[in-house]
Design a protein around this motif. Structure first.
Motif, PDB file in Angstrom:
ATOM      1  N   GLN A 182       5.810   1.007 -15.651  1.00 23.31           N
ATOM      2  CA  GLN A 182       5.121   1.591 -14.503  1.00 23.31           C
ATOM      3  C   GLN A 182       6.145   1.923 -13.420  1.00 23.31           C
ATOM      4  OE1 GLN A 182       1.949  -0.952 -13.222  1.00 23.31           O
ATOM      5  NE2 GLN A 182       0.949   0.583 -11.953  1.00 23.31           N
ATOM      6  N   ALA A 183       5.829   2.914 -12.622  1.00 22.02           N
ATOM      7  CA  ALA A 183       6.676   3.260 -11.470  1.00 22.02           C
ATOM      8  C   ALA A 183       5.777   3.653 -10.306  1.00 22.02           C
ATOM      9  CB  ALA A 183       7.618   4.404 -11.822  1.00 22.02           C
ATOM     10  N   PHE A 184       6.135   3.165  -9.133  1.00 26.39           N
ATOM     11  CA  PHE A 184       5.455   3.534  -7.893  1.00 26.39           C
ATOM     12  C   PHE A 184       6.442   4.355  -7.075  1.00 26.39           C
ATOM     13  CE2 PHE A 184       3.733  -0.495  -9.289  1.00 26.39           C
ATOM     14  CZ  PHE A 184       2.357  -0.320  -9.181  1.00 26.39           C
ATOM     15  N   VAL A 185       5.986   5.470  -6.564  1.00 27.29           N
ATOM     16  CA  VAL A 185       6.838   6.297  -5.712  1.00 27.29           C
ATOM     17  C   VAL A 185       6.132   6.452  -4.372  1.00 27.29           C
ATOM     18  CG1 VAL A 185       8.171   8.417  -5.519  1.00 27.29           C
ATOM     19  CG2 VAL A 185       7.541   7.551  -7.791  1.00 27.29           C
ATOM     20  N   TYR A 186       6.762   5.916  -3.316  1.00 25.05           N
ATOM     21  CA  TYR A 186       6.209   6.002  -1.965  1.00 25.05           C
ATOM     22  C   TYR A 186       6.846   7.183  -1.238  1.00 25.05           C
ATOM     23  CZ  TYR A 186       4.375   1.211  -2.543  1.00 25.05           C
ATOM     24  OH  TYR A 186       3.693   0.098  -2.971  1.00 25.05           O
ATOM     25  N   GLY A 187       6.003   7.949  -0.531  1.00 26.71           N
ATOM     26  CA  GLY A 187       6.512   9.075   0.241  1.00 26.71           C
ATOM     27  C   GLY A 187       6.458  10.395  -0.490  1.00 26.71           C
ATOM     28  N   VAL A 188       5.555  10.527  -1.506  1.00 29.45           N
ATOM     29  CA  VAL A 188       5.373  11.792  -2.214  1.00 29.45           C
ATOM     30  C   VAL A 188       4.396  12.643  -1.387  1.00 29.45           C
ATOM     31  CG1 VAL A 188       4.581  12.894  -4.335  1.00 29.45           C
ATOM     32  CG2 VAL A 188       5.814  10.713  -4.440  1.00 29.45           C
ATOM     33  N   LEU A 224       9.285  -0.039 -11.434  1.00 29.82           N
ATOM     34  CA  LEU A 224      10.169   0.436 -10.372  1.00 29.82           C
ATOM     35  C   LEU A 224       9.334   0.803  -9.167  1.00 29.82           C
ATOM     36  CD1 LEU A 224      12.708   2.814 -12.190  1.00 29.82           C
ATOM     37  CD2 LEU A 224      13.077   0.450 -11.456  1.00 29.82           C
ATOM     38  N   LEU A 225       9.830   0.452  -8.001  1.00 30.94           N
ATOM     39  CA  LEU A 225       9.234   0.892  -6.746  1.00 30.94           C
ATOM     40  C   LEU A 225      10.269   1.751  -6.038  1.00 30.94           C
ATOM     41  CD1 LEU A 225       7.371  -1.362  -4.126  1.00 30.94           C
ATOM     42  CD2 LEU A 225       8.527   0.759  -3.591  1.00 30.94           C
ATOM     43  N   ALA A 226      10.009   3.053  -6.002  1.00 30.44           N
ATOM     44  CA  ALA A 226      10.929   3.997  -5.354  1.00 30.44           C
ATOM     45  C   ALA A 226      10.361   4.391  -4.002  1.00 30.44           C
ATOM     46  CB  ALA A 226      11.137   5.222  -6.235  1.00 30.44           C
ATOM     47  N   ALA A 227      11.038   3.987  -2.932  1.00 26.96           N
ATOM     48  CA  ALA A 227      10.620   4.322  -1.570  1.00 26.96           C
ATOM     49  C   ALA A 227      11.506   5.466  -1.091  1.00 26.96           C
ATOM     50  CB  ALA A 227      10.759   3.102  -0.667  1.00 26.96           C
ATOM     51  N   LEU A 228      10.943   6.649  -1.022  1.00 24.16           N
ATOM     52  CA  LEU A 228      11.749   7.838  -0.753  1.00 24.16           C
ATOM     53  C   LEU A 228      12.160   7.922   0.720  1.00 24.16           C
ATOM     54  CD1 LEU A 228       9.792  10.533  -2.804  1.00 24.16           C
ATOM     55  CD2 LEU A 228      11.724   9.094  -3.543  1.00 24.16           C
ATOM     56  N   SER A 229      13.357   8.426   0.933  1.00 25.45           N
ATOM     57  CA  SER A 229      13.827   8.726   2.285  1.00 25.45           C
ATOM     58  C   SER A 229      13.146   9.987   2.794  1.00 25.45           C
ATOM     59  CB  SER A 229      15.343   8.919   2.280  1.00 25.45           C
ATOM     60  OG  SER A 229      15.663  10.106   1.564  1.00 25.45           O
ATOM     61  N   CYS A 274       1.178   8.079  -2.000  1.00 29.73           N
ATOM     62  CA  CYS A 274       1.833   7.233  -3.005  1.00 29.73           C
ATOM     63  C   CYS A 274       1.473   7.692  -4.410  1.00 29.73           C
ATOM     64  CB  CYS A 274       1.416   5.774  -2.844  1.00 29.73           C
ATOM     65  SG  CYS A 274       1.879   5.087  -1.274  1.00 29.73           S
ATOM     66  N   LEU A 275       2.455   7.684  -5.272  1.00 30.65           N
ATOM     67  CA  LEU A 275       2.287   8.067  -6.669  1.00 30.65           C
ATOM     68  C   LEU A 275       2.425   6.829  -7.543  1.00 30.65           C
ATOM     69  CD1 LEU A 275       2.043  10.329  -8.833  1.00 30.65           C
ATOM     70  CD2 LEU A 275       4.531  10.597  -8.661  1.00 30.65           C
ATOM     71  N   THR A 326       0.799  -1.230   0.000  1.00 31.77           N
ATOM     72  CA  THR A 326       0.000   0.000   0.000  1.00 31.77           C
ATOM     73  C   THR A 326       0.826   1.272   0.000  1.00 31.77           C
ATOM     74  OG1 THR A 326      -0.114   0.187   2.422  1.00 31.77           O
ATOM     75  CG2 THR A 326      -1.769  -1.222   1.339  1.00 31.77           C
ATOM     76  N   GLY A 327       2.072   1.190   0.431  1.00 39.00           N
ATOM     77  CA  GLY A 327       2.894   2.385   0.552  1.00 39.00           C
ATOM     78  C   GLY A 327       2.673   3.170   1.826  1.00 39.00           C
TER      79      GLY A 327
END
Length: 636
Positions: free
Chosen positions: A586-592, A525-530, A616-617, A478-479
């Protein structure tokens, strides 16, 4: 581990029988009954660097074929080729991922290596052809002990072995005969280079009959059903009765094995017993390369430091209990530290009968063993996913599709293990060595730096307590952000908890029911941001089967970086012949932190969805060539 989190390692390179005793100091006492005292000290200072330094000495792990990272199925006691294939067909009908089918010794003629039981397995070659047409693979069993009781010139493996003088001799230079599954047997001396030639010859002849893709080396301690040999062992021999006896099963060095006074090319068996499986897997690994001209897959029960260069490992004949399932986690983590990262346990247990809840939870855990195989004994009930309820089948399909989705990340971790000696599955303390709460944590583990796995290990549990070190963690599915510290997590019967560490980018691929089909799909890609909005990751990709792709630069290596509301890729090597087919979809960005006004990929506006609650984006509808640099940016 020191109080500061700094680490060091000590390695005694010695193949003799020994006791290793943990003292309360804390200290270790080594008591070895022979050999050279060859000590190495590795100064780290991190746990992962200790293992990298260790594998630099013993040899880096081999690069596995991509298909071997898929799901494997086996049972001792399928009984016929038709019964074996019926499982493969049911798995296909239910769309449950499976890459590899195995058979145990019941496929052999009277348990003799390099034979087929023609009464029950005559159709085995046809089954394997069908498996190959479907993009799947097949693995055979080969025990080391060779039947010695057949009439002369009727069993080539023994006749050829006698002619080439490859078998172990006893103290008086007579052929040492033991007893294993086929009855009276001789034991090949794999420390003799001639034995490698003989072994490769037998494997090559058998491969002309059935087109197997990998080999399973079982019983290679070596295991023996009689004490030492059918004639016993010399009673007055110093090797058989040393002045000091380590704590070995059976109270004698030859118990369940061969006489330690037996003679091998390298030395007496007393000195090289612990190298028997090592030397066999070396011969098997090299023979598979000769026969298939592709990357070999070998699975061995017996290992020694350096075995990871040649073989994968499973943890032996465990039983179907909740306690045994839990213990597979430290076993898996230990073997990664031993430099043998392609490791797993028999999913759902080997001995005894599993239950559906146990098997369901074990399939979830086993989907995150680096080597994932469900295997059961002849006396056990069938336990492949097809025999259980629809809910169990759905749960297993779900978790295996998750594994297949993550295989590009797992494969990249194996590349790093092959090049640098890092672990693939690792204890949490490897990433947080200064956090003492992680030191004894053996109910959770990591894939690389970025993915934490928290399985359910208790019967009837639908929640689990997990420890999250000080960092930012996202729920994989879920992010949503999870707070640091001890947290109680929901764990319905169809779910295993996965969490992504902030600061990392995980490459993935749309999954299918085989790796052959998955590899044709677009990447994600799954990008989990710091906390500072940054992340990084990498992907290693080649054809998954050819030898020496890294040495020949026949691979793609790409680096991903997220910062300033942008994900960019950098091509570090562009040599994979099929790179033009690699597309990012596709790309998922967590922490936007806020909804973007628009998302632009390589200068083109693309579709996206934003989850306001979980921040999440989800960027979709792309077809970005991955063998060229790309740029995905979202406006704040």
């Amino acid at each position: 581990m020191e109080n500061s989190g700094h680490s060091h390692g000590v390695f005694l390179k010695n193949s003799n029988a020994m006791d290793i005793v943990l003292q309360p100091a804390p200290a270790l006492t080594y008591r070895t009954i022979g050999g050279i005292l060859d000590f190495y000290i590795f100064l780290g200072p991190t746990p992962d660097l200790v293992i990298q330094q260790y594998t630099e000495v013993i040899g880096r792990p081999f690069m596995p074929p991509y298909w071997s990272l898929g799901f494997h199925l086996c049972k001792y006691g399928y009984g016929t080729a038709d019964a074996t294939f019926s499982i493969v067909e049911k798995m296909r009908e239910l769309a449950i991922p499976q890459d590899v089918q195995w058979n145990d010794i019941d496929s052999m003629d009277k348990f003799k290596d390099f034979t087929i039981d023609l009464d029950n397995f005559a159709l085995l070659p046809d089954m394997i052809d069908n498996i190959h047409r479907n993009g799947q693979h097949y693995v055979i069993m080969l025990d080391p002990a060779i039947s010695s009781s057949q009439p002369k010139f009727t069993y080539a493996p023994f006749d050829d072995g006698m002619a080439m003088d490859v078998f172990i001799k006893n103290a008086t230079d007579q052929l040492l005969i033991g007893k294993v599954w086929p009855g009276n047997t001789a034991f090949p001396d794999f420390t003799n280079p001639v034995t490698h030639e003989w072994w490769a010859k037998q494997i090559s002849k058998f491969h002309k009959l059935i087109k197997f893709d990998g080999i399973w080396n079982d019983m290679n301690e070596p295991s023996n059903f009689v004490f030492g040999s059918i004639d016993g062992c010399p009673g007055n021999n110093t090797y058989e009765n040393p002045p000091y006896l380590p704590s070995v099963e059976g109270g004698a060095l030859a118990s369940n094995s061969i006489c330690v006074s037996a003679k091998q090319n390298w030395s007496v068996h007393y000195n090289v017993h612990n190298l028997y499986g090592y030397s066999e897997t070396m011969a098997t690994h090299n023979a598979l390369i000769q026969v298939r001209s592709k990357r070999p897959f070998v699975l061995s029960r017996s290992t020694f430091p350096g075995s990871g260069q040649h073989t994968a490992h499973w943890t032996g004949d465990i039983t179907s209990t909740w306690d045994q399932m839990y213990h597979t986690i430290p076993a898996m983590l230990n073997f990664n530290m031993f430099g043998i990262p392609l490791v797993g346990a028999d999913i759902c247990g080997f001995g005894g009968n599993t239950t559906e809840p146990l098997c369901q939870r074990w399939q979830q855990l086993g989907a995150f063993y680096p080597f994932a195989r469900n295997h059961a004994s002849i006396a056990s009930m069938p336990q492949d996913p097809t025999v259980f309820s629809k809910a169990m089948q759905d749960s297993t399909r779900k978790v295996l599709l998750t594994r297949y989705r993550l295989l590009p990340y797992l494969y990249t971790l194996f590349h790093r293990a092959n090049r640098h000696g890092s672990t693939v599955a690792r204890p949490v303390f490897f990433e947080y060595p200064s956090d003492v709460m992680t030191y004894a944590l053996d109910t959770q583990f990591m894939w690389g730096e970025a993915l934490m796995i928290t399985p359910v290990l208790n019967e009837n549990a639908t929640s689990v307590t997990a420890y999250f070190p000080q960092d930012i963690w996202y729920d994989y599915y879920t992010g949503s952000v999870v707070k640091s510290g001890l947290q109680k997590l929901d764990a319905p019967m169809d779910t295993i908890n996965l969490h992504v560490r902030g600061g990392y980018i995980i490459p993935m691929q749309y999954p299918e029911t085989t790796t052959t089909e998955s590899r044709k799909n677009k990447f994600l890609l799954l990008a989990a941001l710091s906390l500072t909005g940054e992340a990084h990751g990498m992907l290693f990709w080649d054809d998954g089967d050819s030898l020496d792709t890294f040495q020949n630069k026949e691979y793609e290596a790409m680096k991903f970086t997220a910062s300033n509301n942008t994900i960019v890729s950098e091509i570090e090597n562009d040599g994979y012949p099929g790179a033009s087919t690699m597309m990012l979809g596709q790309a998922f960005v967590y922490g936007v932190k806020s909804k973007p006004n628009q998302v632009i990929a390589n200068g083109v506006i693309v579709q996206y969805r934003y989850d306001v609650i979980n921040k999440c984006l989800n960027i979709s509808g792309m077809a970005l060539p991955m063998n060229a640099s790309f740029n995905i940016a979202w406006s704040p």
